[in-house]
Design a protein around this motif. Sequence first.
Motif, mmCIF file in Angstrom:
data_model
loop_
_atom_site.group_PDB
_atom_site.id
_atom_site.type_symbol
_atom_site.label_atom_id
_atom_site.label_comp_id
_atom_site.label_asym_id
_atom_site.label_seq_id
_atom_site.Cartn_x
_atom_site.Cartn_y
_atom_site.Cartn_z
ATOM 1 N N ASP A 9 -9.593 -3.717 -8.266
ATOM 2 C CA ASP A 9 -8.910 -3.585 -6.978
ATOM 3 C C ASP A 9 -9.937 -4.036 -5.941
ATOM 4 O OD1 ASP A 9 -8.225 -2.702 -4.443
ATOM 5 O OD2 ASP A 9 -7.753 -0.659 -5.035
ATOM 6 N N CYS B 229 0.869 -1.182 0.000
ATOM 7 C CA CYS B 229 0.000 0.000 0.000
ATOM 8 C C CYS B 229 0.902 1.226 0.000
ATOM 9 C CB CYS B 229 -0.904 0.003 1.234
ATOM 10 S SG CYS B 229 -1.956 1.462 1.272
ATOM 11 N N HIS C 162 -5.604 -5.525 -9.437
ATOM 12 C CA HIS C 162 -4.730 -4.541 -8.790
ATOM 13 C C HIS C 162 -4.838 -4.831 -7.287
ATOM 14 C CE1 HIS C 162 -3.280 -0.199 -8.221
ATOM 15 N NE2 HIS C 162 -3.549 -0.626 -7.003
ATOM 16 N N ARG D 269 3.452 -2.132 -7.656
ATOM 17 C CA ARG D 269 3.187 -0.867 -6.953
ATOM 18 C C ARG D 269 4.501 -0.588 -6.252
ATOM 19 N NH1 ARG D 269 -2.486 0.326 -4.581
ATOM 20 N NH2 ARG D 269 -1.257 1.242 -2.920
ATOM 21 N N ASP E 135 -2.243 0.268 4.526
ATOM 22 C CA ASP E 135 -3.335 -0.706 4.488
ATOM 23 C C ASP E 135 -2.843 -2.154 4.617
ATOM 24 O OD1 ASP E 135 -5.229 1.278 4.037
ATOM 25 O OD2 ASP E 135 -5.135 1.077 1.857
ATOM 26 N N GLU F 133 -2.966 -5.319 -3.114
ATOM 27 C CA GLU F 133 -1.908 -5.015 -2.148
ATOM 28 C C GLU F 133 -1.396 -6.331 -1.563
ATOM 29 O OE1 GLU F 133 -3.104 -0.428 -1.159
ATOM 30 O OE2 GLU F 133 -3.736 -1.915 0.317
ATOM 31 N N HIS G 181 -9.609 -2.096 -1.598
ATOM 32 C CA HIS G 181 -9.895 -0.827 -0.926
ATOM 33 C C HIS G 181 -11.355 -0.594 -0.577
ATOM 34 C CE1 HIS G 181 -5.726 -0.113 -2.100
ATOM 35 N NE2 HIS G 181 -5.708 0.656 -1.032
ATOM 36 N N ARG H 96 -12.775 -0.168 -7.438
ATOM 37 C CA ARG H 96 -12.494 -0.520 -6.030
ATOM 38 C C ARG H 96 -13.745 -0.173 -5.228
ATOM 39 N NH1 ARG H 96 -13.061 3.022 -2.644
ATOM 40 N NH2 ARG H 96 -11.082 3.500 -1.633
ATOM 41 N N GLY I 220 -5.852 8.524 -7.614
ATOM 42 C CA GLY I 220 -6.623 7.804 -6.599
ATOM 43 C C GLY I 220 -8.073 8.239 -6.554
ATOM 44 N N GLU I 221 -8.831 7.500 -5.771
ATOM 45 C CA GLU I 221 -10.261 7.768 -5.598
ATOM 46 C C GLU I 221 -10.513 9.174 -5.046
ATOM 47 O OE1 GLU I 221 -12.909 6.501 -6.458
ATOM 48 O OE2 GLU I 221 -14.461 6.973 -4.979
ATOM 49 N N ARG I 222 -9.586 9.678 -4.218
ATOM 50 C CA ARG I 222 -9.815 10.982 -3.581
ATOM 51 C C ARG I 222 -9.335 12.159 -4.420
ATOM 52 N NH1 ARG I 222 -8.395 7.103 -0.573
ATOM 53 N NH2 ARG I 222 -9.366 6.577 1.414
ATOM 54 N N GLU J 151 0.735 5.787 -7.225
ATOM 55 C CA GLU J 151 -0.280 6.840 -7.267
ATOM 56 C C GLU J 151 0.426 8.186 -7.448
ATOM 57 O OE1 GLU J 151 -3.231 7.047 -4.121
ATOM 58 O OE2 GLU J 151 -3.867 9.051 -4.794
ATOM 59 N N TRP K 107 -1.143 6.325 -11.508
ATOM 60 C CA TRP K 107 -2.607 6.326 -11.429
ATOM 61 C C TRP K 107 -3.060 7.438 -10.499
ATOM 62 C CZ3 TRP K 107 -0.172 2.537 -8.344
ATOM 63 C CH2 TRP K 107 -0.547 2.500 -6.999
ATOM 64 N N LYS L 293 -8.663 5.237 -10.254
ATOM 65 C CA LYS L 293 -9.495 4.411 -9.385
ATOM 66 C C LYS L 293 -10.954 4.833 -9.534
ATOM 67 C CE LYS L 293 -6.367 2.070 -6.871
ATOM 68 N NZ LYS L 293 -6.502 1.881 -5.432
ATOM 69 N N LYS M 142 0.637 8.875 0.322
ATOM 70 C CA LYS M 142 -0.694 8.353 0.604
ATOM 71 C C LYS M 142 -1.720 9.461 0.816
ATOM 72 C CE LYS M 142 -1.368 4.802 0.608
ATOM 73 N NZ LYS M 142 -1.590 4.078 -0.670
ATOM 74 N N PRO M 143 -2.862 9.340 0.157
ATOM 75 C CA PRO M 143 -3.973 10.235 0.483
ATOM 76 C C PRO M 143 -4.554 9.755 1.818
ATOM 77 C CG PRO M 143 -4.713 8.537 -1.036
ATOM 78 C CD PRO M 143 -3.243 8.295 -0.808
HETATM 79 C C1 PEP Z 1 -4.369 2.820 -2.636
HETATM 80 O O1 PEP Z 1 -4.350 2.248 -3.738
HETATM 81 O O2 PEP Z 1 -3.579 2.554 -1.701
HETATM 82 C C2 PEP Z 1 -5.435 3.824 -2.388
HETATM 83 C C3 PEP Z 1 -5.299 4.787 -1.482
HETATM 84 O O3 PEP Z 1 -6.492 3.628 -3.161
HETATM 85 P P1 PEP Z 1 -7.834 4.470 -3.400
HETATM 86 O O4 PEP Z 1 -7.399 5.765 -4.036
HETATM 87 O O5 PEP Z 1 -8.574 3.590 -4.333
HETATM 88 O O6 PEP Z 1 -8.504 4.637 -2.072
#
Ligand code: PEP
Length: 404
Positions: A305, A70, A348, A109, A380, A350, A308, A276, A221-223, A190, A219, A245, A116-117
């Motif tokens: 994925d 992660c 995808h 990865r 994670d 972890e 997540h 995800r 991320g979701e956020r 990411e 990539w 994502k 990390k977000p």
């Molecule tokens: C991740 O891949 O570790 C992650 C933070 O993913 P996501 O943006 O999908 O929450």
Amino acid sequence: MQQTGSIADLIQLGPWERVPAVQQPDWRDHPAYDEACRALAEAPPLVTAAEVRRLREALPGALVLQLGDCAESFYECTPRHTSEKLKTIDWLGDRFSELTGRSVVRVGRMAGQFAKPRSAATEWYDAVRIPSFRGHMINSDIATSETRKANPRRMVWAYEASDQVQRVMRTYRQGDRPTAMPEGPWSSHEALVIDYESRLIRRDPDTDELYLGSTHLPWVGERTRQPDEAHIAMLSSVVNPVGCKVGPKAKPDDILRVCEVLDPRREPGRLVLIARMGRDRILEALPPIVSRVAAAGHQAVWLSDPMHGNTVKLPTGLKTRYLADVITEAVRFRDILDAAGQEAAGLHIEVAADDEVTECIGGPVVDEEELQRHYTSLCDPRLNRHQAAELIEAWARGTTSGHA
Ligand code: PEP
Ligand code: CO
């Protein structure tokens, strides 16, 4: 000492750097900021344009396995750690290939997965509120207020750590061949920290196009996938294959806008969509998105994925995932893509290179108590190799039997 101009005068800023960006460290006033940006801008790219092109050519129609930590650790970028990770990727990739009768493009990865977000900016530790850990590119995992301050020098350290890992990966990929194996292993992370990624955009000497020199497959991320904000705009300016994502709250219209910005020319091998969603939410949320993306003419590489959307927090505060949920989501993903007449291109996930890891429950990790034994993730919970192999076997069988 000679007066130096601001970094904006010295370095050409991308237009996306004037657009809002969420999840960024607040470090522009740090005394080391300008020097760190300059060092990155002057450094050689970590990956070559030719490698990026080779991966883009390998992706259309391929089976893909993308996996790793992660959050990568600066302390695990040695040749020994990297070899262990590459062995894990190959072992799982070979298993995937054996079970499906197809060649498998392998993407780690790794070599840059240092940011990390976070959903919460701070956390409680020993009754003190401290900044959350944001990955070794930003701050330390050590839990004190001081060590959790964002330090822009870490971008340079991240570059150096990535470089070490990329060198080992390149040797592995190349063997004694003149060109790299299309199966990889390729790097990915990411693309979160705009300051870092923007300083590593380079021009392909053969085509004059811009590419992201920090990794083969970035990539978003979701956020951070807001279609009008910095991350998507930044990735729209480079020719790498790019991932996005897709979470359970994504609306088909949002994803269509992202696809339009990232892949206006509908090019095969350009767009990687990574669902995800969670074991249950995938059933409702994914089908309309898959059909809209296909109807709009994007030839997306669709990956699952299944991690997540299935994270649970135990009463002890520990985060975990149940392998049964992970498997169920992955198999449902396959079924949804099949039903839409689209290809489910792979996974995808972890995964830890260390076999002893007990972070997810299932297979050899029988219950919550076992999690205490060897939980070393910086972020994670990861599958260990045996758990990942179970997932791959279930994907290849196309059923959750024994797990539903
Ligand atoms: C991740 O891949 O570790 C992650 C933070 O993913 P996501 O943006 O999908 O929450
Ligand atoms: Co994660």
